[in-house]
Enzyme design. Sequence first.
Site, PDB file in Angstrom:
ATOM      1  N   HIS A   1       0.817  -1.213   0.000  1.00  0.00           N
ATOM      2  CA  HIS A   1       0.000   0.000   0.000  1.00  0.00           C
ATOM      3  C   HIS A   1       0.850   1.261   0.000  1.00  0.00           C
ATOM      4  O   HIS A   1       0.384   2.325  -0.375  1.00  0.00           O
ATOM      5  CB  HIS A   1      -0.911   0.039   1.229  1.00  0.00           C
ATOM      6  CG  HIS A   1      -1.887  -1.090   1.295  1.00  0.00           C
ATOM      7  ND1 HIS A   1      -2.900  -1.261   0.379  1.00  0.00           N
ATOM      8  CD2 HIS A   1      -2.013  -2.112   2.184  1.00  0.00           C
ATOM      9  CE1 HIS A   1      -3.609  -2.330   0.707  1.00  0.00           C
ATOM     10  NE2 HIS A   1      -3.087  -2.870   1.789  1.00  0.00           N
TER      11      HIS A   1
ATOM     12  N   HIS B   1       2.785   8.886   0.748  1.00  0.00           N
ATOM     13  CA  HIS B   1       1.604   8.826  -0.125  1.00  0.00           C
ATOM     14  C   HIS B   1       1.929   9.598  -1.400  1.00  0.00           C
ATOM     15  O   HIS B   1       2.515  10.685  -1.342  1.00  0.00           O
ATOM     16  CB  HIS B   1       0.389   9.435   0.574  1.00  0.00           C
ATOM     17  CG  HIS B   1      -0.008   8.693   1.819  1.00  0.00           C
ATOM     18  ND1 HIS B   1      -0.860   7.607   1.788  1.00  0.00           N
ATOM     19  CD2 HIS B   1       0.358   8.856   3.115  1.00  0.00           C
ATOM     20  CE1 HIS B   1      -1.013   7.152   3.018  1.00  0.00           C
ATOM     21  NE2 HIS B   1      -0.281   7.890   3.845  1.00  0.00           N
TER      22      HIS B   1
ATOM     23  N   THR C   1      -5.534   7.236   8.257  1.00  0.00           N
ATOM     24  CA  THR C   1      -6.051   7.415   6.893  1.00  0.00           C
ATOM     25  C   THR C   1      -6.126   6.109   6.117  1.00  0.00           C
ATOM     26  O   THR C   1      -6.334   6.115   4.904  1.00  0.00           O
ATOM     27  CB  THR C   1      -5.194   8.432   6.108  1.00  0.00           C
ATOM     28  OG1 THR C   1      -3.870   7.903   5.948  1.00  0.00           O
ATOM     29  CG2 THR C   1      -5.131   9.760   6.837  1.00  0.00           C
TER      30      THR C   1
END
Length: 579
Positions: A84, A114, A219
Amino acid sequence: MYVLFAVVSLCWGVTDASSDWCYTGCERTPSHWVDINGAFCGGNRQSPVDIVPSHVKIDKNLGNFTFVNFSSREVFHNIVNTGHTVQINLKKSMVEIHGGGLNGDYVALQCHFHWGDTEFHPGSEHLVDGKKSRMEMHVVALKKGLTTENALVDPEGIAVLGFLIESTEKTMKSEPWTNLTSHLMSSTEPVNLTDAISMTDLIGDVDLTKFYRYNGSLTTPMCNEVVIWTVFVEPIHVHADLLQLFPTKTHLSNVYRPTQALKGRQVYASPAVELPAAHPWCYHENECNHGPSHWHSLVGSHCAGQRQSPINIITKDSVENKNLGAFTFTHFNDKHAIKHIINTGHTVKCVLEEGLVEVSGGGLGHVYSVLQFHFHWANKESGSTGSEHLLDNTRFPMEIHIVMKKKDSTLNEALASGYGLAVLGFFVEASAGTKNSAPAETPSHEEETSSQSNTEAWKHLTDYFSHIRTTGAEVNFTSEVSLDDLLGDVNRDSFYRYMGSLTTPSCNEAVVWTVFKHSIKVDHNLMLMFPTEMDYHDVYRPAQSLHNRTITYRSAASAPNIPTFLVLLLTASCIFLWN
């Protein structure tokens, strides 16, 4: 090391690539995280958020941080592609965070990243004034003295430092970031970090006294609402080539959660942050220094241009254009298209799910993606009128604007183009049987037709107003209401067309305007909810000079089916003439 790995796993749910959630490519994408058993992803304190500096308040208690061992080059343990994200695990109990207004001391466990896809599709999780940064780094810390289980149920159990990352080509590739990115890989096996890199090396010269603060959540699933968020104002600058290695070498892209509604939460800033005025512009000359007659003096303003909106549409001076064909409205019937409803301090804005609702045809020459719709209204007095556009010198009680950008372009690209944006304008007046506020004259080109809206849909919409009474308030829109429901059976085949601008600063002259001839009919009591609940009124810009522009119109009965290439040719010709 099992204890550390277990803590990281429980905090973020990203131990390997086999997790039952994803950002893209599986059933449980972010919009479905709320359905994960035991998850908190539909709560009232979710992250990330869009930080609007004009809505932020200074908190004098947010003092400076003390960072323990941030400059040590001995604290990085290993780096792993979790499936991820890319995560750097820190050595146990070596890095600590104190101060900064935190209620306690925190031990840093890991940092991760991210990102999006390319420079043109950035991937930070937090936004600032609607702007997404290229990447974002999160430093995750557990409150000292708490077990992992306790931290995941404590409202202040976890502290996360968020660093926005911007790309640059003006500086050389830094050695720390070069070393770090050399370890990026698609394999999910941890790799020991032997390079001498510190947290300070990665952060660089960011001013750590300037930061935003709010209460939020993890998140990623399970989205526990246990995080005290710190998002630093100044970004880290990293060479663009190094940032592109994240999606290229990991084979992961768009690894970020969309922003969540604030739902009444307040974002604060440290005293070192210079915030803009709460209302840099306003609609009333006596309420601020930048009323409509002074919008042109705002930094970056285009409000004194020759192609400004709104305008007074004089029907006898408009010209019929037989090349304006019928519109195609895609997903206007989707009852789950509205994502958020926001009190901006200037209007009520409904934000739509990204890339879902589209408009084509109508002589636009391009497909446009609907971003949001908002309202302009008058006041509570009987007979008051608050539409922006006028029709034959007549102002309507209200007006809806459906705002779109050209599909596959960024918002910045759209704002810089003469036709990058398109707006559909609908007049609104009281329905038959309710108290009518100054009914507008019937358009002269066609006889008036029935255009009753769905009263239940408007009732659902206005029911949210009690939750967004304060400026900046934002809530998720969960009612099953579509754009079709709100527009009702209003005639969408007859409309006026001209080239114009946004009607609020910076007034970019980038809009293809469509103003529909017939009005939507809404219960008068529901219309009154706008000035009554929002605590501001007469939210419309005065009509602007036409400056020799031509207004054209379409009459449905006489509009032939024109080939697309002719519509494109005509649109291009008009744009050339009007610029």
